[in-house]
Scaffold this motif. Structure first.
Motif, short mmCIF file in Angstrom:
data_model
loop_
_atom_site.label_atom_id
_atom_site.label_comp_id
_atom_site.label_asym_id
_atom_site.label_seq_id
_atom_site.Cartn_x
_atom_site.Cartn_y
_atom_site.Cartn_z
N MET A 28 0.83 -1.21 0.00
CA MET A 28 0.00 0.00 0.00
C MET A 28 0.86 1.25 0.00
N ALA A 29 1.94 1.25 0.80
CA ALA A 29 2.81 2.43 0.87
C ALA A 29 3.50 2.68 -0.46
N VAL A 30 4.06 1.64 -1.06
CA VAL A 30 4.79 1.80 -2.32
C VAL A 30 3.83 2.21 -3.44
N SER A 31 2.67 1.55 -3.53
CA SER A 31 1.70 1.92 -4.57
C SER A 31 1.17 3.33 -4.33
N GLY A 32 0.99 3.69 -3.06
CA GLY A 32 0.55 5.05 -2.73
C GLY A 32 1.58 6.09 -3.15
N LEU A 33 2.86 5.78 -2.94
CA LEU A 33 3.92 6.71 -3.36
C LEU A 33 3.98 6.84 -4.88
N ALA A 87 -0.93 0.10 -9.77
CA ALA A 87 -0.78 0.69 -8.44
C ALA A 87 -2.13 0.84 -7.75
N VAL A 88 -3.14 1.29 -8.48
CA VAL A 88 -4.48 1.47 -7.90
C VAL A 88 -5.05 0.13 -7.48
N VAL A 89 -4.93 -0.89 -8.32
CA VAL A 89 -5.47 -2.21 -8.00
C VAL A 89 -4.76 -2.80 -6.79
N LEU A 90 -3.43 -2.75 -6.77
CA LEU A 90 -2.68 -3.28 -5.62
C LEU A 90 -3.05 -2.54 -4.33
N HIS A 91 -3.18 -1.22 -4.43
CA HIS A 91 -3.52 -0.39 -3.28
C HIS A 91 -4.91 -0.75 -2.75
N ALA A 92 -5.88 -0.82 -3.65
CA ALA A 92 -7.27 -1.09 -3.25
C ALA A 92 -7.44 -2.50 -2.71
N GLY A 182 -6.70 15.00 0.24
CA GLY A 182 -5.90 15.56 1.33
C GLY A 182 -5.96 14.70 2.57
N LEU A 183 -7.15 14.24 2.95
CA LEU A 183 -7.29 13.37 4.12
C LEU A 183 -6.60 12.03 3.88
N HIS A 184 -6.74 11.51 2.68
CA HIS A 184 -6.15 10.21 2.34
C HIS A 184 -4.62 10.28 2.42
N VAL A 185 -4.05 11.33 1.84
CA VAL A 185 -2.59 11.48 1.85
C VAL A 185 -2.10 11.75 3.27
N GLY A 188 -1.98 8.49 4.92
CA GLY A 188 -0.91 7.68 4.33
C GLY A 188 0.46 8.06 4.88
N PHE A 189 0.73 9.34 4.99
CA PHE A 189 2.02 9.78 5.56
C PHE A 189 2.11 9.46 7.04
N TRP A 190 1.00 9.59 7.76
CA TRP A 190 1.00 9.26 9.17
C TRP A 190 1.28 7.78 9.38
N SER A 191 0.71 6.94 8.50
CA SER A 191 0.88 5.49 8.63
C SER A 191 2.29 5.08 8.29
#
Length: 191
Positions: A28-33, A87-92, A182-185, A188-191
């Motif tokens: 999730m972190a890598v796909s999010g980045l 990336a979207v599929v792996l993340h979701a 904004g909330l999602h990012v 993500g950074f907090w996690s």
């Protein structure tokens, strides 16, 4: 000599990564980045709209010819799209599976009613759905012109963007999407 049985084999590193919670969070972190990197580049390119129609339309054309003559017309753009879809599929999928795993680990609700997590954390699922719907709408609006409010003009992205933002609902859709992002990012950074 006995043949190795299925239970004697060690699981592959990829399988181990995918099966573990830490692995799924890493995916999730890598796909999010990857998606965040694309978003920053996309935003910087779209800021060219402030330099006028010629500059913005030229940038949009350049995206389609990126990599020529080595790559054919739009190939670089399609490579980027395929990476983003992956990336979207792996993340979701990782998010969904982690969410199900979390619910199975704690089937009863906590006794304390006071929220101990941030608003961003509590709205992650809804924010992800909002972002997925927005991405589909954004593509149908400004890439294919399927849901475009004005007369969609292929090859005239500047005018198409102006048409989208000249409607009240176009503005509302983008504002809601940016707030969800904004909330999602933030989470993500907090996690």
């Amino acid at each position: 000599m006995a043949l190795a049985t299925r239970t004697d084999r060690r699981p592959s590193m990829t399988r181990t990564l995918w099966d573990s919670s830490v692995g799924k969070k890493t995916i999730m972190a890598v796909s999010g980045l990857v998606m965040l990197g694309y978003l920053v580049v996309h935003m910087l390119g779209n800021l060219k709209i402030f330099f006028g129609s010629d500059e913005f339309n030229h940038y949009a054309h350049w995206l389609r010819t990126l990599g020529e003559p080595f790559l054919h017309y739009e190939w670089a753009l399609w490579i980027v799209r395929v990476v983003l879809v992956a990336a979207v599929v792996l993340h979701a999928v990782s998010a969904y599976q982690l969410s199900r795993r979390d619910l199975r680990a704690r089937p009863t609700a906590y006794v304390h009613r006071k929220a101990r997590s941030s608003y961003a954390t509590r709205t992650m699922r809804y924010g992800g759905v909002i972002l997925a719907l927005f991405i589909v709408w954004h593509i149908l609006d400004l890439t294919t012109g399927t849901v475009h409010s004005g007369g969609f003009q292929a090859g005239h992205p500047y005018q198409n963007v102006l048409d989208t933002f000249s409607t009240w609902y176009g503005n509302v859709i983008y504002i809601v999407a940016v707030l969800a992002l904004g909330l999602h990012v933030q989470h993500g950074f907090w996690s």
